[in-house]
Design a protein around this motif. Sequence first.
Motif, PDB file in Angstrom:
ATOM      1  N   GLU A 272       0.832  -1.199   0.000  1.00 55.50           N
ATOM      2  CA  GLU A 272       0.000   0.000   0.000  1.00 55.50           C
ATOM      3  C   GLU A 272       0.869   1.254   0.000  1.00 55.50           C
ATOM      4  O   GLU A 272       2.094   1.188   0.184  1.00 55.50           O
ATOM      5  N   LYS A 273       0.241   2.402  -0.198  1.00 57.64           N
ATOM      6  CA  LYS A 273       0.988   3.647  -0.350  1.00 57.64           C
ATOM      7  C   LYS A 273       1.711   4.083   0.923  1.00 57.64           C
ATOM      8  O   LYS A 273       2.625   4.905   0.872  1.00 57.64           O
ATOM      9  N   ASP A 274       1.301   3.518   2.083  1.00 58.96           N
ATOM     10  CA  ASP A 274       1.983   3.878   3.318  1.00 58.96           C
ATOM     11  C   ASP A 274       3.177   2.985   3.616  1.00 58.96           C
ATOM     12  O   ASP A 274       3.896   3.202   4.592  1.00 58.96           O
ATOM     13  N   ASP A 275       3.417   1.974   2.777  1.00 58.90           N
ATOM     14  CA  ASP A 275       4.620   1.169   2.927  1.00 58.90           C
ATOM     15  C   ASP A 275       5.836   2.039   2.639  1.00 58.90           C
ATOM     16  O   ASP A 275       5.828   2.850   1.704  1.00 58.90           O
ATOM     17  N   VAL A 276       6.893   1.889   3.416  1.00 56.89           N
ATOM     18  CA  VAL A 276       8.056   2.764   3.285  1.00 56.89           C
ATOM     19  C   VAL A 276       8.642   2.707   1.877  1.00 56.89           C
ATOM     20  O   VAL A 276       9.119   3.719   1.342  1.00 56.89           O
ATOM     21  N   ARG A 277       8.601   1.548   1.234  1.00 55.33           N
ATOM     22  CA  ARG A 277       9.160   1.405  -0.110  1.00 55.33           C
ATOM     23  C   ARG A 277       8.315   2.138  -1.143  1.00 55.33           C
ATOM     24  O   ARG A 277       8.841   2.846  -2.026  1.00 55.33           O
ATOM     25  N   VAL A 278       7.018   1.995  -1.034  1.00 54.10           N
ATOM     26  CA  VAL A 278       6.117   2.675  -1.962  1.00 54.10           C
ATOM     27  C   VAL A 278       6.179   4.182  -1.751  1.00 54.10           C
ATOM     28  O   VAL A 278       6.240   4.962  -2.713  1.00 54.10           O
ATOM     29  N   ALA A 279       6.160   4.606  -0.502  1.00 55.90           N
ATOM     30  CA  ALA A 279       6.213   6.041  -0.205  1.00 55.90           C
ATOM     31  C   ALA A 279       7.473   6.684  -0.774  1.00 55.90           C
ATOM     32  O   ALA A 279       7.432   7.789  -1.332  1.00 55.90           O
ATOM     33  N   ALA A 280       8.592   5.982  -0.661  1.00 56.02           N
ATOM     34  CA  ALA A 280       9.858   6.521  -1.180  1.00 56.02           C
ATOM     35  C   ALA A 280       9.842   6.583  -2.698  1.00 56.02           C
ATOM     36  O   ALA A 280      10.335   7.557  -3.301  1.00 56.02           O
ATOM     37  N   ALA A 281       9.278   5.569  -3.351  1.00 54.03           N
ATOM     38  CA  ALA A 281       9.191   5.564  -4.816  1.00 54.03           C
ATOM     39  C   ALA A 281       8.264   6.670  -5.306  1.00 54.03           C
ATOM     40  O   ALA A 281       8.557   7.345  -6.303  1.00 54.03           O
ATOM     41  N   LEU A 282       7.140   6.875  -4.619  1.00 56.41           N
ATOM     42  CA  LEU A 282       6.223   7.948  -4.998  1.00 56.41           C
ATOM     43  C   LEU A 282       6.884   9.311  -4.857  1.00 56.41           C
ATOM     44  O   LEU A 282       6.702  10.208  -5.698  1.00 56.41           O
ATOM     45  N   LYS A 283       7.672   9.475  -3.805  1.00 58.36           N
ATOM     46  CA  LYS A 283       8.388  10.736  -3.616  1.00 58.36           C
ATOM     47  C   LYS A 283       9.365  10.967  -4.762  1.00 58.36           C
ATOM     48  O   LYS A 283       9.535  12.093  -5.247  1.00 58.36           O
ATOM     49  N   TRP A 284      10.010   9.877  -5.234  1.00 57.89           N
ATOM     50  CA  TRP A 284      10.965   9.997  -6.347  1.00 57.89           C
ATOM     51  C   TRP A 284      10.261  10.445  -7.617  1.00 57.89           C
ATOM     52  O   TRP A 284      10.729  11.351  -8.311  1.00 57.89           O
ATOM     53  N   ILE A 285       9.115   9.820  -7.947  1.00 57.76           N
ATOM     54  CA  ILE A 285       8.450  10.195  -9.195  1.00 57.76           C
ATOM     55  C   ILE A 285       7.853  11.598  -9.122  1.00 57.76           C
ATOM     56  O   ILE A 285       7.752  12.289 -10.136  1.00 57.76           O
ATOM     57  N   GLN A 286       7.502  12.041  -7.919  1.00 52.18           N
ATOM     58  CA  GLN A 286       7.036  13.424  -7.772  1.00 52.18           C
ATOM     59  C   GLN A 286       8.183  14.407  -8.007  1.00 52.18           C
ATOM     60  O   GLN A 286       8.021  15.431  -8.659  1.00 52.18           O
ATOM     61  N   LYS A 287       9.353  14.057  -7.499  1.00 56.86           N
ATOM     62  CA  LYS A 287      10.514  14.933  -7.645  1.00 56.86           C
ATOM     63  C   LYS A 287      10.979  15.020  -9.093  1.00 56.86           C
ATOM     64  O   LYS A 287      11.408  16.092  -9.553  1.00 56.86           O
ATOM     65  N   TYR A 288      10.891  13.915  -9.808  1.00 58.34           N
ATOM     66  CA  TYR A 288      11.437  13.869 -11.165  1.00 58.34           C
ATOM     67  C   TYR A 288      10.352  13.735 -12.234  1.00 58.34           C
ATOM     68  O   TYR A 288      10.632  13.270 -13.340  1.00 58.34           O
ATOM     69  N   TYR A 289       9.141  14.155 -11.932  1.00 50.96           N
ATOM     70  CA  TYR A 289       8.052  14.031 -12.897  1.00 50.96           C
ATOM     71  C   TYR A 289       8.365  14.808 -14.176  1.00 50.96           C
ATOM     72  O   TYR A 289       8.655  15.993 -14.144  1.00 50.96           O
ATOM     73  N   THR A 290       8.300  14.115 -15.297  1.00 52.93           N
ATOM     74  CA  THR A 290       8.480  14.756 -16.598  1.00 52.93           C
ATOM     75  C   THR A 290       8.056  13.806 -17.702  1.00 52.93           C
ATOM     76  O   THR A 290       8.090  12.576 -17.524  1.00 52.93           O
ATOM     77  N   LEU A 291       7.667  14.372 -18.828  1.00 53.28           N
ATOM     78  CA  LEU A 291       7.412  13.599 -20.045  1.00 53.28           C
ATOM     79  C   LEU A 291       8.381  14.018 -21.150  1.00 53.28           C
ATOM     80  O   LEU A 291       8.251  13.556 -22.283  1.00 53.28           O
ATOM     81  N   ASP A 292       9.327  14.856 -20.818  1.00 52.81           N
ATOM     82  CA  ASP A 292      10.309  15.301 -21.811  1.00 52.81           C
ATOM     83  C   ASP A 292      11.456  14.308 -21.964  1.00 52.81           C
ATOM     84  O   ASP A 292      12.085  14.233 -23.018  1.00 52.81           O
ATOM     85  N   THR A 293      11.736  13.564 -20.911  1.00 51.25           N
ATOM     86  CA  THR A 293      12.833  12.597 -20.933  1.00 51.25           C
ATOM     87  C   THR A 293      12.443  11.373 -20.115  1.00 51.25           C
ATOM     88  O   THR A 293      11.428  11.380 -19.403  1.00 51.25           O
TER      89      THR A 293
END
Length: 359
Positions: A255-276
């Motif tokens: 689930e989204k509160d799992d430490v692994r999922v939460a960290a991955a979601l934070k990564w995609i928020q930080k690096y969100y893009t469709l240019d690359t």
Amino acid sequence: MNKLTLVCTLLVAGIATSLSAAAPTLDQQTKAGINFLRNSQADDGSWTAPNRPGVSGLITTSLLESDLPVDDPTVAKALKHLESFVQPDGGIYNPEGSHRNYETCIILMAFEEANEDGRYDTQIKNAEKFLRGLQWDEGEGLESNDTSYGGAGYGSHQRPDMSNTQFFLDALKAAGAEEDDPAVQKALVFISRAQNLESEYNQTAFAGKINDGGFFYTPAAGGETKAGETENGGLRSYGSMTYAGLKSMAYAGLEKDDVRVAAALKWIQKYYTLDTNPGMGEQGLFYYYHTFAKTLDVLDMEQVTSADGTEHDWEVELVSKLGSLQRSNGSWVNKADRWYEGDPNLVTAYALMALSYCE
């Protein structure tokens, strides 16, 4: 109508036409992509090369996911071609190649998309059994602390990686595997070790060197990333593998509160893009688009809030981006020709599959 009015009318009409041409709709893009693939199919039902069924399998899946029926002539011819690769051991692959996991996974998913009437029940069941036998686990004499444990690779004696493992899980999911399935949970062990996150689930040598929550290519056999290493030997995270890891964790029931999922979601928020493809530039860009779209669909995320607080309607943005990249003949191609993305047949399949999640 005076000359000034006429000129203004023509200018407005020209601008409207230009804007329309620059922003094709989802339906327009899909139809153009399908037409390109119809015209590029070989007489034997394959695309690109008759001995590379993984490519033809992806294309067949893209056409089925674009709502072409099983009895469509292009699809029917493609399915017949794929059927010729069914092997006595249950796998579906070119026996002279080295992509048994990849090809079997892809073709299993194509058959599943075409299986409304149960015509491929036997092939899917046998292929699932074959894939389970390829997973790196006790059958290969591994203990659970081995960095290869739970993963899937191209075939026999080729170390597992995140790309093959995500296809492995996609295929098991298509075949009906639940989140508590032993093979899925074993894969989760491997996936957790491919994440740059030091936790109780990852005590590998790479776990804390970057610690940004993203994913790299493989922790096995000394580790590898396609995005380069840091000075301290860390394996840099990148976009396509991070989305692959996030999707795989969702398949395993995290689930989204799992430490692994939460960290991955934070990564995609930080690096969100469709240019690359974040961390990789344009390399693997269309593979990234497909994985990006499928992952966010699996997570049922309608929006992604980037690190600056902007809310992104990713479906609208992806349709717009792919529309700007589609060529006049209906195809897509990546000028960064790595991982076969110089092949318009393969890249068009990736684009159509990505668009299928934007409906």
